[in-house]
Design an enzyme around this catalytic site. Structure first.
Site, PDB file in Angstrom:
ATOM      1  NE  ARG A 128      -3.870   0.582   1.914  1.00 35.53           N
ATOM      2  CZ  ARG A 128      -5.093   0.646   2.446  1.00 35.53           C
ATOM      3  NH1 ARG A 128      -5.308   1.363   3.538  1.00 35.53           N
ATOM      4  NH2 ARG A 128      -6.100  -0.002   1.901  1.00 35.53           N
ATOM      5  CG  ASP A 243     -13.463   6.071  -1.008  1.00 38.54           C
ATOM      6  OD1 ASP A 243     -13.423   5.908   0.228  1.00 38.54           O
ATOM      7  OD2 ASP A 243     -12.437   6.013  -1.737  1.00 38.54           O
ATOM      8  CB  CYS A 283     -13.901   0.892   0.120  1.00 36.59           C
ATOM      9  SG  CYS A 283     -13.350   2.600   0.247  1.00 36.59           S
ATOM     10  NE  ARG A 311     -10.048  -5.458   0.664  1.00 39.04           N
ATOM     11  CZ  ARG A 311      -9.294  -4.424   1.062  1.00 39.04           C
ATOM     12  NH1 ARG A 311      -9.856  -3.383   1.632  1.00 39.04           N
ATOM     13  NH2 ARG A 311      -7.981  -4.421   0.847  1.00 39.04           N
TER      14      ARG A 311
HETATM   15  N1  NVA Z   1      -9.924   6.497  -1.396  1.00 39.35           N
HETATM   16  C1  NVA Z   1      -9.529   6.114  -0.059  1.00 39.35           C
HETATM   17  C2  NVA Z   1      -9.738   4.649   0.145  1.00 39.35           C
HETATM   18  C3  NVA Z   1      -9.414   4.171   1.528  1.00 39.35           C
HETATM   19  C4  NVA Z   1      -9.593   2.690   1.680  1.00 39.35           C
HETATM   20  C5  NVA Z   1      -8.077   6.492   0.162  1.00 39.35           C
HETATM   21  O1  NVA Z   1      -7.272   6.332  -0.767  1.00 39.35           O
HETATM   22  O2  NVA Z   1      -7.750   6.971   1.240  1.00 39.35           O
HETATM   23  N1   CP Z   2     -11.157  -0.286   2.517  1.00 42.03           N
HETATM   24  C1   CP Z   2      -9.885  -0.334   2.938  1.00 42.03           C
HETATM   25  O1   CP Z   2      -8.935  -0.540   2.171  1.00 42.03           O
HETATM   26  O2   CP Z   2      -9.744  -0.181   4.285  1.00 42.03           O
HETATM   27  P1   CP Z   2      -8.396   0.028   5.084  1.00 42.03           P
HETATM   28  O3   CP Z   2      -7.847   1.387   4.713  1.00 42.03           O
HETATM   29  O4   CP Z   2      -8.801  -0.042   6.530  1.00 42.03           O
HETATM   30  O5   CP Z   2      -7.419  -1.040   4.714  1.00 42.03           O
END
Ligand code: NVA
Ligand code: CP
Length: 325
Positions: A128, A243, A283, A311
């Site tokens: 991530r 979102d 999400c 998930r």
């Molecule tokens: N669009 C959000 C999704 C979090 C799971 C972000 O990138 O923070």
């Molecule tokens: N939806 C999602 O990716 O959640 P987290 O940021 O908690 O991993």
């Protein structure tokens, strides 16, 4: 050389090759939904539903004893971390949590070098991060499969869970109309890819200036359409998804975004524009009073807890695919 793995039944363009110490290696990655064919995506989703049933029935299935998943988190996470770590443990393997704060990644060690090292010691990697090219550079130098656990541009694992949830509740994706309401962000981009891959139409409503990249919209105009208002998008939709208005990394824009997005809130009144059997997904994490009303998650059309649970199952199916095919 011994290390050229070519499996003829998989299309060659979905494999990424890299040369490492004069050895050509071929590895599958999951950086966006375009890395898998529609058939492969459907087989992962079908398997996710199966793995969920197996877990509900108490079946112990540990195909990955001794296998290690490296999880690199440059942004916060609850669902992604817990689902990958729990999934790997349920498969009999283990997971290592790595953050830039306590690895050399945070002290400037190049992504390429980190990829070479981490992928020599582990069997699969989840990342991530911020810019999408970071994960592409990592994957280009990795000996093992790399999974995108969210970048600024894409969140394909979340979409797998969303699609699994829709299939479980409504049976089929083909010919459906989905609505994306809010920010034209990483989730929206991955929904556009999903519409292309799996045969549904996506209507997108965003405030002016917060739409997805026009080039992406143009490329996928056969399945994704920008509309003006939240109500236009919701009209007749079989799924409404939204979102947060401010994604991770955009915190400085929070107050302006709150003002600009105020007419894009999803609430039961907006859901009433949708098809009578419409579902609502988010999400998570959600901000009640912003992108959703205080009561939206209590509405019977909301399936966000199933979506979050999926998930786990979708990513187990994904890891199984990447490690065994
Ligand atoms: N669009 C959000 C999704 C979090 C799971 C972000 O990138 O923070
Ligand atoms: N939806 C999602 O990716 O959640 P987290 O940021 O908690 O991993």
């Amino acid at each position: 050389p011994d290390f050229i793995y070519l499996i003829p039944r998989l299309s060659i363009e979905r494999w990424r090759f890299f040369i490492f110490e004069d050895v050509a290696m071929a590895v599958r990655h999951f950086l966006t939904l375009l890395d898998f064919s529609p058939t492969e995506l459907m087989s992962v989703l079908t398997r996710a539903i199966e793995l969920k049933k197996m877990r509900a029935n108490g079946v112990i299935y540990e195909p990955f004893k001794g296998k290690v998943l490296a999880m690199i988190f440059e942004k916060s996470s609850t669902r992604t971390r817990v689902s990958f770590e729990a999934g790997m443990a349920q498969f009999g393997g283990s997971a290592i949590f790595l953050s830039p704060r306590d690895t050399q990644l945070g002290r400037g060690e190049p992504v390429e070098d980190s990829a070479r090292v981490i992928s020599r010691m582990t069997d699969i990697v989840m990342i991530r991060t911020f810019a999408h090219d970071i994960i592409e550079r990592f994957a280009a130098h990795s000996r093992v499969p790399v999974i995108n656990g969210l970048t600024d541009d894409h969140h394909p694992c979340q979409i797998l869970a969303d699609l699994q949830t829709f299939l479980e509740h409504r049976g089929t994706l083909q010919g459906k109309t989905f609505a994306w309401i809010g920010d034209g962000n990483n989730m929206c981009n991955s929904y556009i890819h999903a519409a292309h891959q799996l045969g549904f139409q996506l209507k997108i409503a965003c405030p002016y200036g917060f739409e997805p990249d026009p080039a992406l919209l143009d490329q996928y105009k056969h399945c994704a359409t920008l509309v003006k208002t939240a109500e236009d998008a919701a009209q007749g939709a079989h799924l409404i998804a939204t979102d947060v208005w401010t994604s991770m990394g955009q915190e400085a824009e929070q107050s302006i975004r709150k003002r600009r997005f105020s007419t894009y809130q999803v609430n039961p009144r907006l859901m009433d524009f949708a098809s009578p059997d419409a579902l609502f997904m988010h999400c998570l994490p959600a901000h009640r009073g912003e992108e959703i009303s205080e009561d939206m998650l209590d509405d019977p059309r909301a399936v966000v807890w199933d979506e979050a649970e999926n998930r786990l199952h979708a990513q187990k199916a994904l890891m199984e695919f990447l490690l065994t095919n």
